[in-house]
Design an enzyme around this catalytic site. Sequence first.
Site, mmCIF file in Angstrom:
data_model
loop_
_atom_site.group_PDB
_atom_site.id
_atom_site.type_symbol
_atom_site.label_atom_id
_atom_site.label_comp_id
_atom_site.label_asym_id
_atom_site.label_seq_id
_atom_site.Cartn_x
_atom_site.Cartn_y
_atom_site.Cartn_z
ATOM 1 N N SER A 4 53.929 30.810 56.620
ATOM 2 C CA SER A 4 53.471 31.140 57.973
ATOM 3 C C SER A 4 52.022 30.720 58.199
ATOM 4 O O SER A 4 51.224 30.625 57.259
ATOM 5 C CB SER A 4 53.609 32.648 58.213
ATOM 6 N N THR A 5 51.689 30.510 59.462
ATOM 7 C CA THR A 5 50.314 30.186 59.830
ATOM 8 C C THR A 5 49.373 31.334 59.493
ATOM 9 O O THR A 5 48.239 31.118 59.047
ATOM 10 C CB THR A 5 50.248 29.854 61.331
ATOM 11 N N SER B 27 64.078 15.205 58.107
ATOM 12 C CA SER B 27 63.452 15.348 56.792
ATOM 13 C C SER B 27 63.995 14.313 55.810
ATOM 14 O O SER B 27 65.200 14.152 55.656
ATOM 15 C CB SER B 27 63.698 16.755 56.247
ATOM 16 N N VAL C 273 49.549 33.532 57.013
ATOM 17 C CA VAL C 273 49.232 33.533 55.578
ATOM 18 C C VAL C 273 48.421 32.297 55.213
ATOM 19 O O VAL C 273 47.498 32.372 54.388
ATOM 20 C CB VAL C 273 50.522 33.616 54.745
ATOM 21 N N GLU D 66 59.475 35.903 46.013
ATOM 22 C CA GLU D 66 60.185 36.928 45.239
ATOM 23 C C GLU D 66 61.620 37.113 45.714
ATOM 24 O O GLU D 66 62.447 37.695 45.007
ATOM 25 C CB GLU D 66 59.440 38.262 45.297
ATOM 26 N N CYS E 222 61.370 25.623 59.343
ATOM 27 C CA CYS E 222 60.117 25.465 60.083
ATOM 28 C C CYS E 222 60.220 24.390 61.154
ATOM 29 O O CYS E 222 59.441 24.371 62.101
ATOM 30 C CB CYS E 222 58.971 25.157 59.130
ATOM 31 N N ARG F 201 70.768 24.767 61.358
ATOM 32 C CA ARG F 201 70.767 24.568 59.914
ATOM 33 C C ARG F 201 70.078 25.749 59.240
ATOM 34 O O ARG F 201 69.044 26.226 59.678
ATOM 35 C CB ARG F 201 70.027 23.264 59.574
ATOM 36 N N PRO G 195 56.947 31.007 43.355
ATOM 37 C CA PRO G 195 58.015 31.022 44.347
ATOM 38 C C PRO G 195 58.121 32.381 45.021
ATOM 39 O O PRO G 195 57.589 33.385 44.522
ATOM 40 C CB PRO G 195 59.261 30.722 43.516
ATOM 41 N N GLU H 126 51.598 23.524 55.023
ATOM 42 C CA GLU H 126 52.711 23.253 55.932
ATOM 43 C C GLU H 126 53.116 24.600 56.505
ATOM 44 O O GLU H 126 53.726 25.417 55.827
ATOM 45 C CB GLU H 126 53.855 22.578 55.170
#
Length: 485
Positions: free
Chosen positions: A236-237, A446, A239, A184, A291, A285, A182, A257
């Site tokens: 992110s794209t 979602s 990473v 940090e 994203c 929200r 997860p 994703e």
Amino acid sequence: MTIGFKPNLLFNSSYINGDWFKASSSKTFDVYNPSTQEVIIAVDDGGLDAVEASIQAAHMALPHWSSRLVKDRSLILENFYDLILENQKTLAEIMTLESGKPLKESKVEVVYAASFIKWFAEEAKHSFGSVIPTPHKSKRILTIKQPIGVVGAITPWNFPLAMITRKIAPALAAGCTAVVRPSEATPLSALALAELSRQAGIPAGVLNVCVGSEASAMGEALCRSEIVRKITFTGSTRVGAILMKQCAPSIKKLSLELGGNAPLIVFQDANLEAAVQGAVAAKFRNAGQTCVAANRILVHEKIYDQFAEMFVKAVAALKCGDGFQADSDIGPLINEKACIRMQEYIKDAVNKGGKILLGGKQLEGQFFQPTVLSNANSKMTFYQEEIFGPIAPLYKFANDQEALLMANDTIYGLAAYIYSESISKCWQISEALEYGMIGVNEGLISTEVAPFGGIKSSGMGREGSDVGLDEYLELKYLCFGNINS
């Protein structure tokens, strides 16, 4: 304000092989409350030691877990689901404390997170192979599905529970074991979830949570491991591309994703009240830190002024405040860097002709006013970037073709939204939009029962729905010969 933490749900070290792991180093990192910038707790920095120990634990646990009857795995996941809901209040309070989001949003996320556990506990029972009509009298052809193996899950801070369960629920249901790394910024929710997994009866080593401050090194270790057979990542794209490259030598299966640049298109015939309500929900929200947030609100020129007036009025009613305040709608941004980015976006937009209709300023601490900007245009920096904050730019278009060209004018393809009373237009525009998910007259899309994911630079693979389980399964073909001999 009373925060009713249960002692058995607040932890500060990695959870590995069914126990709390202590790294060889005494290094720790602090977890902050974004609302106050105060340290919540110091967490043991497991780092690479924790990653390696988690991989080994998951590897050792895999044969037993994958060979268990699907019914057995399903019953354990049902227990897990029940425990998450029983502890909704505590989990929500932990989430609000470390992420800053309003408590009412955190409570909703706990239920949303649990829904994936419930869904895949059932979906696991429906993972069928097939018998294929044979082209030869002496042969029989069939397929079976088997777990892919050890899964590495790298999750973000903005939905610290749901982004984990959306990955581990199908993984565990399929018979895989998992290593979760997860963020940090929000490790406490993940560690609380790990404890509930133990209470639910998930065996040691099946679910491991390694926490640490070395995000790049820990992610790379998961990607380069020959034992880990799948990486699932939300972030992110930039990473995601790095992780994809790191996985290449071992040819891992990937679910990514990634970033979004969602358009929300309001056509001339739209129900404006519904469009305003949907735009507020899709944009603000979690303070816009999602994203699938509406990044570009495109409005037909003939209703532009009317929509802007109604939208500003609705946004002005949103209240910024500490997530534990009952009337808070907008919590803080995750860190000061995010606040600085919002200021830069607004300055750039104003310099390029934008007009601030509402907000535009940072409040005390890491709170940022919900902001509405008119006269937005394609020269502004945020036209091609994911804002990830509470800034809503309003763009003007003259006809359907122009709206479609603007909407698709991006490398991203995660989510898009359209508002129109014409069924024909809704179908045609939905088919032409280059996005993995479309909200038609709806701003909140979602759900565990629908496939979540994008195209182009927004990633690959789908999470949730009936297809989500296949992301963690290998399809094996069996050919039986000499049947008549």
